[in-house]
Write an enzyme that holds these catalytic residues in place. Sequence first.
Site, PDB file in Angstrom:
ATOM      1  N   LEU A 129       0.876  -1.175   0.000  1.00  0.00           N
ATOM      2  CA  LEU A 129       0.000   0.000   0.000  1.00  0.00           C
ATOM      3  C   LEU A 129       0.914   1.226   0.000  1.00  0.00           C
ATOM      4  CD1 LEU A 129      -3.007   0.711   0.070  1.00  0.00           C
ATOM      5  CD2 LEU A 129      -2.879   0.716   2.567  1.00  0.00           C
ATOM      6  N   HIS A 130       1.187   1.745  -1.205  1.00  0.00           N
ATOM      7  CA  HIS A 130       2.266   2.730  -1.362  1.00  0.00           C
ATOM      8  C   HIS A 130       1.960   4.121  -0.791  1.00  0.00           C
ATOM      9  CE1 HIS A 130       4.166  -0.109  -4.182  1.00  0.00           C
ATOM     10  NE2 HIS A 130       2.991  -0.209  -4.788  1.00  0.00           N
ATOM     11  N   ASP A 131       0.991   4.805  -1.410  1.00  0.00           N
ATOM     12  CA  ASP A 131       0.845   6.250  -1.183  1.00  0.00           C
ATOM     13  C   ASP A 131       0.442   6.670   0.233  1.00  0.00           C
ATOM     14  OD1 ASP A 131       1.618   6.592  -3.782  1.00  0.00           O
ATOM     15  OD2 ASP A 131      -0.400   6.935  -4.568  1.00  0.00           O
TER      16      ASP A 131
END
Length: 313
Positions: free
Chosen positions: A242-244
């Site tokens: 879950l990057h951002d």
Amino acid sequence: MSVRKIIIDTDPGQDDAVAILLALASPEEIEVLGITAVAGNVPLHLTEKNARIVCELAGRTDVPVYAGCDAPLERPLVTAEHVHGKTGLDGPDLPDPTITLAEGHGVDFIIDTLRAEPAGTVTLCPLGPLTNIAQAFNKAPDIIEKVQEIVLMGGAYFEVGNITPAAEFNIYVDPEAAKIVFGAGCPITVMPLDVTHKALVTKDRNDAFRALGTKVGVAVAQMTDFFERFDKEKYGSSGAPLHDPCVTAYLIRPDLFTGRHINVEIETGSELTLGMTVADWWRVTDRAPNAIFMGDIDAQGFFDLLTERLARL
Ligand SMILES: [Ca+2]
């Protein structure tokens, strides 16, 4: 801790959506002055629409959403429908937004806001290719020294690349823009794949979103379920990264992250390693540090924060 005023520059993207929701759920720490959309995961007409869908999902129709640049500075756009689906926000079935786009160009909103607010009080949070930020710096170099900090998702060192063997997607899509931003001289904090690949949406964490039982909780569970299918196959891990949201979580709980103040340069010349973030993690050059490059995250602390804050929306 004082409330930080931020502009979210974004290409939603399911993980962008979660990052925006976390910011909107955290008024004690974050005031979202506006959202600027950029072409990236999907074309601009979808990213600006998705940004409005997310604000509406959060019940925050007061947050202005601007459309920014529809293509990188010098290259044709590369998109990532293979990860995010055709709309960029595949997964939940969310209604079309009723709020309309704010008038004016996203780049001008960034410039006007930085000129209007006191110096050193606005943080830029890029979650996509850096086109809008670079364009704003090119057009109005006077705003550069007014930026409090840039906290961005992009790049990689130990994890190397996710769109090519050498490059992370956001930097790869507009490497010339990234070069401008990393060379601008503002304080920069980077959430690279080295961090985000440790922030995995395991089944338990996905269940925790769904168990909130709210419209937002269920939508986030459906969004993270969607790219799960692709990423688990790719990485063979117990969940998709879950990057951002690492960017907005950092503004709330910086203690969840650790990294190094190092030099980071952007490759723009090579065909083979285009968009690589050449990060001097081991400090083997005498190039001056220009970014805090994160390397680790307290992943469970991060997901606990997310779940607790999303429950408020
Ligand atoms: Ca993004």
